[in-house]
Write a protein that holds these residues in place. Sequence first.
Motif, PDB file in Angstrom:
ATOM      1  N   LEU A 161      53.805  42.804  46.267  1.00 20.29           N
ATOM      2  CA  LEU A 161      52.410  42.399  46.131  1.00 20.29           C
ATOM      3  C   LEU A 161      52.043  42.168  44.675  1.00 20.29           C
ATOM      4  CD1 LEU A 161      50.685  44.775  48.706  1.00 20.29           C
ATOM      5  CD2 LEU A 161      51.035  42.313  48.944  1.00 20.29           C
ATOM      6  N   THR A 162      52.638  42.977  43.804  1.00 20.45           N
ATOM      7  CA  THR A 162      52.370  42.831  42.368  1.00 20.45           C
ATOM      8  C   THR A 162      52.715  41.426  41.893  1.00 20.45           C
ATOM      9  OG1 THR A 162      52.761  45.176  41.956  1.00 20.45           O
ATOM     10  CG2 THR A 162      52.966  43.688  40.080  1.00 20.45           C
ATOM     11  N   GLY A 163      53.801  40.876  42.421  1.00 18.56           N
ATOM     12  CA  GLY A 163      54.183  39.532  42.037  1.00 18.56           C
ATOM     13  C   GLY A 163      53.241  38.459  42.545  1.00 18.56           C
ATOM     14  N   LEU A 164      52.467  38.774  43.593  1.00 12.77           N
ATOM     15  CA  LEU A 164      51.551  37.795  44.173  1.00 12.77           C
ATOM     16  C   LEU A 164      50.176  37.791  43.517  1.00 12.77           C
ATOM     17  CD1 LEU A 164      52.278  38.167  48.006  1.00 12.77           C
ATOM     18  CD2 LEU A 164      53.014  36.325  46.490  1.00 12.77           C
ATOM     19  N   VAL A 165      49.862  38.831  42.766  1.00 15.01           N
ATOM     20  CA  VAL A 165      48.524  38.923  42.173  1.00 15.01           C
ATOM     21  C   VAL A 165      48.236  37.736  41.262  1.00 15.01           C
ATOM     22  CG1 VAL A 165      47.102  40.251  40.566  1.00 15.01           C
ATOM     23  CG2 VAL A 165      48.331  41.419  42.383  1.00 15.01           C
ATOM     24  N   LYS A 166      49.277  37.197  40.617  1.00 22.28           N
ATOM     25  CA  LYS A 166      49.090  36.065  39.709  1.00 22.28           C
ATOM     26  C   LYS A 166      49.378  34.726  40.374  1.00 22.28           C
ATOM     27  CE  LYS A 166      50.114  38.912  35.657  1.00 22.28           C
ATOM     28  NZ  LYS A 166      50.936  39.074  34.439  1.00 22.28           N
ATOM     29  N   SER A 167      49.438  34.713  41.694  1.00 23.49           N
ATOM     30  CA  SER A 167      49.698  33.477  42.427  1.00 23.49           C
ATOM     31  C   SER A 167      48.544  32.490  42.265  1.00 23.49           C
ATOM     32  CB  SER A 167      49.899  33.793  43.917  1.00 23.49           C
ATOM     33  OG  SER A 167      49.953  32.605  44.677  1.00 23.49           O
ATOM     34  N   ASP A 168      48.879  31.206  42.258  1.00 26.56           N
ATOM     35  CA  ASP A 168      47.842  30.170  42.217  1.00 26.56           C
ATOM     36  C   ASP A 168      47.180  29.973  43.576  1.00 26.56           C
ATOM     37  OD1 ASP A 168      48.109  29.538  39.513  1.00 26.56           O
ATOM     38  OD2 ASP A 168      49.745  28.127  39.891  1.00 26.56           O
ATOM     39  N   ASN A 169      47.756  30.559  44.606  1.00 22.58           N
ATOM     40  CA  ASN A 169      47.163  30.517  45.932  1.00 22.58           C
ATOM     41  C   ASN A 169      46.079  31.591  46.006  1.00 22.58           C
ATOM     42  OD1 ASN A 169      46.628  31.218  48.711  1.00 22.58           O
ATOM     43  ND2 ASN A 169      48.467  30.120  49.307  1.00 22.58           N
ATOM     44  N   PRO A 170      44.797  31.213  46.124  1.00 21.23           N
ATOM     45  CA  PRO A 170      43.721  32.211  46.073  1.00 21.23           C
ATOM     46  C   PRO A 170      43.796  33.248  47.180  1.00 21.23           C
ATOM     47  CG  PRO A 170      42.864  30.074  46.745  1.00 21.23           C
ATOM     48  CD  PRO A 170      44.267  29.844  46.298  1.00 21.23           C
ATOM     49  N   TYR A 171      44.260  32.840  48.358  1.00 24.66           N
ATOM     50  CA  TYR A 171      44.401  33.802  49.452  1.00 24.66           C
ATOM     51  C   TYR A 171      45.442  34.861  49.104  1.00 24.66           C
ATOM     52  CZ  TYR A 171      45.849  35.784  53.917  1.00 24.66           C
ATOM     53  OH  TYR A 171      46.181  36.665  54.925  1.00 24.66           O
ATOM     54  N   GLU A 172      46.595  34.440  48.616  1.00 24.11           N
ATOM     55  CA  GLU A 172      47.658  35.384  48.273  1.00 24.11           C
ATOM     56  C   GLU A 172      47.219  36.316  47.148  1.00 24.11           C
ATOM     57  OE1 GLU A 172      51.670  32.830  49.437  1.00 24.11           O
ATOM     58  OE2 GLU A 172      51.110  33.103  47.331  1.00 24.11           O
ATOM     59  N   ALA A 173      46.628  35.748  46.093  1.00 26.04           N
ATOM     60  CA  ALA A 173      46.242  36.559  44.939  1.00 26.04           C
ATOM     61  C   ALA A 173      45.187  37.598  45.305  1.00 26.04           C
ATOM     62  CB  ALA A 173      45.736  35.652  43.820  1.00 26.04           C
ATOM     63  N   ARG A 174      44.168  37.190  46.032  1.00 22.52           N
ATOM     64  CA  ARG A 174      43.070  38.104  46.361  1.00 22.52           C
ATOM     65  C   ARG A 174      43.493  39.132  47.400  1.00 22.52           C
ATOM     66  NH1 ARG A 174      38.089  33.663  46.591  1.00 22.52           N
ATOM     67  NH2 ARG A 174      38.413  32.878  44.477  1.00 22.52           N
ATOM     68  N   THR A 175      44.286  38.693  48.378  1.00 23.31           N
ATOM     69  CA  THR A 175      44.745  39.630  49.399  1.00 23.31           C
ATOM     70  C   THR A 175      45.684  40.668  48.795  1.00 23.31           C
ATOM     71  OG1 THR A 175      44.552  37.924  51.102  1.00 23.31           O
ATOM     72  CG2 THR A 175      45.866  39.862  51.638  1.00 23.31           C
ATOM     73  N   ALA A 176      46.583  40.232  47.923  1.00 24.09           N
ATOM     74  CA  ALA A 176      47.511  41.159  47.276  1.00 24.09           C
ATOM     75  C   ALA A 176      46.759  42.176  46.431  1.00 24.09           C
ATOM     76  CB  ALA A 176      48.509  40.388  46.416  1.00 24.09           C
ATOM     77  N   LEU A 177      45.784  41.710  45.675  1.00 24.34           N
ATOM     78  CA  LEU A 177      44.998  42.620  44.836  1.00 24.34           C
ATOM     79  C   LEU A 177      44.252  43.634  45.687  1.00 24.34           C
ATOM     80  CD1 LEU A 177      44.159  43.210  41.908  1.00 24.34           C
ATOM     81  CD2 LEU A 177      42.227  41.667  42.241  1.00 24.34           C
TER      82      LEU A 177
END
Length: 285
Positions: free
Chosen positions: A135-151
């Motif tokens: 999940l830590t790797g997804l926090v900086k994703s450009d996909n807003p769903y992935e970044a916000r959900t991971a955070l």
Amino acid sequence: MIGIGLGYWWADAVAAGLISLDVPHMPKRFQNSVIFGSIHGCSIKQNILKPNGSTYTATRGDDFLVSGDKNVRPINMRWGPAGDIYLIDWHDQNPCHQTAPDLWDYERGRVYRIQLKGTKTNRPEDLGKKTTEELTGLVKSDNPYEARTALRLIQQRPGGGSATALLKDEGARLAFAARTGVEREQMSKQLFDALVDGAKKGTDPRVRRELASAAVRLAEEKYDVTPLLRALMAHAEDAKDPVIPQLVWLAYEKVVAKKEGASTPAEKELGWLADEAPLRVEGAL
């Protein structure tokens, strides 16, 4: 609901829901805009944003989506896993609340998915099954769903408070820490001192706006936010900001009010305001 802070108003645009399109996968013409539902207009409106200090000014853009169904009532939107947008449609012949209760449709509604042409529909991955490291790797994703959900998932796990440190830049981390610290009532002395230090050194007015907003909330509680407010008032560049001076004053008003009844402390604080603040924020308050 969003108000007339969008910069203008339409007769048909009782608005609900708001989503920013400032993401890489959207066409360039949409990336500096927000969209929101028009309940009376049976449509999705678009505002073009232009930075204005710590906030934005908005001008009308082309309608993002218009329905020929007069019963469409767009209520809210959320990003989906594939970069698509999910839209809730209340769908009723009655757009307002003057109608008799028994004339409302309490059983039916609609959910739409708005996506770019050519988007492949795949079964979404359950991010809740990922490890914290993944999940830590997804926090900086450009996909807003992935970044916000991971955070969110990291924050919800034991010891997940460290998720704040994963945000892309120092200003974002500070602003997020201020907001979550206030909302969760977890404002430690260490965090408060960090906010004060950030207010002194910060160069982004959007971060200072978040700190000023936090000060308003904290001032209503047991915290003495005077050091934070003084640090914010040291930024002369915020004197004409559309938002920050008002937020600072709302919090400062509470500080002075708490000292009423002990005239000497109150008079000292007002004396500091008269002697120091005008020099630093050029009379903004």
